[in-house]
Design an enzyme around this catalytic site. Structure first.
Site, PDB file in Angstrom:
ATOM      1  N   GLU A  95       0.787  -1.234   0.000  1.00 31.33           N
ATOM      2  CA  GLU A  95       0.000   0.000   0.000  1.00 31.33           C
ATOM      3  C   GLU A  95       0.821   1.288   0.000  1.00 31.33           C
ATOM      4  O   GLU A  95       0.437   2.271   0.615  1.00 31.33           O
ATOM      5  CB  GLU A  95      -0.963   0.010   1.201  1.00 31.33           C
TER       6      GLU A  95
HETATM    7  C1  ACM Z   1      -2.516  -5.287   4.320  1.00 35.30           C
HETATM    8  O1  ACM Z   1      -3.608  -5.705   4.759  1.00 35.30           O
HETATM    9  N1  ACM Z   1      -2.359  -3.990   4.055  1.00 35.30           N
HETATM   10  C2  ACM Z   1      -1.420  -6.172   4.068  1.00 35.30           C
END
Ligand code: ACM
Length: 675
Positions: free
Chosen positions: A317
């Protein structure tokens, strides 16, 4: 009697599809189990002997096992802690171990367990296998009119997958040491073998660095594990045969690092610890040599602290937006011919890898790090969909599954249970399947505190543990739920607060010891699922109260689940005993609203749940009417169905970030009554 009928129904509706002759109350179900009909009686003289090449680990675990058994039976066993003097081959329980295990991936965890009328034996190649056998024995303890006994069995057991993990995030909400220890005890009980600690985030840097102490001084506000704490966790886990894998999440999710060391940042700005939850732009500047020098020093320090061969670098992310905001980074990318920030991430992974390798570590990361050009000796943790797991295996990367095991999302146990890292319809060849080493349940802690975290982990994670240990053919949901009830009690006995905290949470919320009407409601609601509870990531911060009705409510409510199941059976069978059971529930729900309002008078915090309670009473009334029509074989008045379905539609609305779990069952009754 109702119980007996329900039992018959459950047999009728789901014949076991696995080869074991009985599953007892075992979870996970062993690879092969045969019952012999014998009974080994437990008496005060019960003793344990260990022979072969015992280890410190097996002595400690055998001693712990002995005390756990005695704590459950109150027999006042005479034997104290087990030491090398305890090598009597006629001991009640004889453990034979060939060697001490190396706690690493693919280590031998197999064992055999034989219980006869005169002796119980656990035979294993490693102490790790023997420890797994001891947990099986704990689960076999049974009672009859004469007292406690182990049923006679011959078990031959071995896990299907070598990586059976739980991620515990200690950053979104801080989790003190006792949470870690009780979690490890419960994990061991269901034969899980990896605790993945998510240690750093935008909100917190949760571990002490002696090399860069500002990381915890500035990035933790007092909530971090000292290096002594970490050693204690590792030793505690090691005794139970559990590896500890640390995660240091980079290059995104790192605001806490940047508040402490702003020179690492891609964008110059004032950094404060993030209080909201979600995905944010701050990222390490991975074009600077300084960043790698920093990471090398930090990861070297942490590699020495954590003995496991795997080291998780996160990698998830990163929005790339802060890289885009920095002209130097853009110029760097241009010079290198990089078109997207994903290519820069790939270079980052490539540059990090030798740092870890120098420290004897294997890299592990979220599935974002699976990119063209990324070296093969890394482990991919699939979380954005099973496609990445399949892709990783096809490309010959070791990989494990977390998609489907996100226990923070409040999904029912059977959903997780039936999620298989290698499903029956897999497109992978037998060779490719070998790259899939297992899975990890993930306990992200945005919406839980130490008071509620256990109720999100347990007992559902025990079913995931079974999925990862037992054969894929062990998939009978009814039998799983039957055993889960027993395992749930065992887990509570080990320290999990998932049952006992409910009473406290209810009393605090009701502001009274009289919580009955609140409990009736709580038993048929669940917190909103997936990411709905925290709509737009804006409803909660790290400072929010997690003491409200959505926090007392738990996933996979048994009363609601069984009501739904019984309604379906009833609509098909019109069985009278089931009808009585349904009527009892519906009558309680119908009458619950008035006493619930009395509680709200003392406890205005519950005002948010008034609508839920009112809706429950209304739909319960519709259910009673529906059964009444079915019972008398009379047609409901014109318009009843339409009006009733309008009411049930409204009853699907959330209240207090929860929703009612019996609405579809009431609709089923309305439809059946209207036929
Ligand atoms: C995640 O749930 N951002 C790995």
């Amino acid at each position: 009697m109702i119980k007996y009928i329900l039992f018959c129904f459950s047999i009728l509706y789901s014949a076991p599809s696995f080869s074991q002759d009985r599953t007892f109350d075992l979870m996970p179900v062993p690879k092969a189990i045969k019952s012999t009909g014998d009974r080994f009686r437990l008496l005060k003289s019960f003793s344990i002997g260990v022979i072969g090449n015992p280890s410190d680990r097996i002595y400690k675990e055998a001693s712990r096992s002995l005390r756990r058994l005695d704590d459950r039976m109150g027999l006042f066993f005479m034997q104290g802690n087990i030491t090398k003097k305890d090598n009597n081959t006629t001991a009640s329980l004889l453990i034979e171990v060939k060697r001490a295990a190396n706690l690493k991936l693919y280590e031998d965890e197999s064992y055999q367990l034989f219980s006869g009328a005169k002796q119980v034996r656990i035979v294993a190649n490693t102490d790790l296998g023997a420890i797994r056998g001891l947990e099986t024995l704990q689960q076999l303890l049974s009672t009859d009119d004469f007292g406690y006994y182990f049923p006679g069995v011959e078990i031959n057991d071995d896990p299907r997958f070598p990586w059976r993990g739980l991620l515990l995030d200690i950053t979104l909400h801080w989790m003190p040491m006792d949470v870690i220890k009780r979690t490890l005890d419960c994990m061991a009980s269901v034969k899980m073998n990896v605790l993945h600690l998510h240690l750093t985030e935008d909100q917190l840097f949760g571990i002490e660095s002696k090399v860069f102490p500002r990381l915890q001084e500035v990035g933790a506000e007092g909530n971090y594990y000292s290096q002594e704490n970490i050693k204690e966790i590792i030793a505690f886990a090691d005794q139970r045969g559990i590896r500890v894998v640390p995660e240091f999440d980079v290059p995104g999710h790192c605001t806490s690092w940047l508040k402490a060391y702003p020179e690492l940042a891609s964008v110059k700005r004032e950094y404060e610890l993030q209080r909201y939850f979600g995905v944010f732009d701050p990222a390490l500047d991975v074009t600077k040599d300084y960043t790698y020098e920093f990471l090398e020093k930090l990861f070297t320090e942490m590699s020495q602290l954590f003995p496991d061969e795997y080291f998780h670098i996160g990698g998830d992310e990163n929005t790339g937006k802060d890289w885009d905001r920095n002209p130097n980074i853009k110029e760097y990318m241009q010079k290198k011919g990089m078109k997207t920030y994903r290519e820069l991430e790939t270079e980052f992974i490539q540059r990090l890898l030798p740092i870890l390798q120098k420290n004897g570590k294997k890299m592990m990361g979220w599935d974002e790090i699976l990119r063209p050009g990324v070296p093969h000796d890394i482990m991919i943790q699939s979380w954005r969909g099973t496609e990445s797991l399949v892709e990783a295996a096809k490309k010959e990367y070791t990989a494990l599954l977390s998609t489907g095991y996100y226990i923070d999302l409040i999904q029912p146990t059977d959903f997780h249970y039936l999620t298989d890292p290698i499903p029956a319809n897999t497109t992978l060849t037998a060779e490719q399947q070998k790259f899939i080493v297992g899975g990890e349940a993930t306990m992200w802690t945005e919406l839980v505190t130490p008071e509620t975290v256990d109720s999100r982990i347990w007992p559902r994670t025990a079913a995931i543990a079974e999925r990862l240990w037992s054969a894929s053919t062990v998939n009978n949901v009814t039998d799983m739920y039957r055993r889960l009830d027993q395992i749930s009690l065992l887990l509570e006995g080990l320290g999990s607060t998932h049952i006992k905290n409910k009473g406290m949470l209810l009393r605090r919320l009701a502001n009274s010891v009289d919580t009955k009407a609140l409990e009736v409601l709580v038993d048929v609601i669940e917190p909103l699922k997936i990411y709905e509870r925290n709509a737009g990531d804006t409803m909660y911060t790290v400072f929010s109260p997690f003491t409200k009705i959505a926090d007392v409510a738990t996933p996979d409510q048994k009363i609601a689940r069984e009501f739904r199941k019984n309604v379906s059976i009833y609509c098909a069978s019109r069985d009278k005993l089931l009808e009585k059971d349904l009527l009892e529930h519906l009558s309680v729900w119908k009458e619950n609203h008035a006493p619930f309002l009395e509680i709200v008078k003392r406890s205005p915090v519950l005002t948010e749940a008034v609508g839920l309670s009112e809706n429950l009473a209304q739909i319960a009334n519709l259910g009673l009417q529906g059964i009444g029509y079915m019972n008398t074989r009379s047609s409901p008045p014109g318009g009843w169905k339409t009006e009733s379905l309008e009411i049930t539609k409204k009853a699907k609305e959330q209240g207090g970030r929860c929703d009612l779990q019996v609405v579809t069952a009431i609709e089923e009754l309305i439809n059946a009554a209207s036929k």
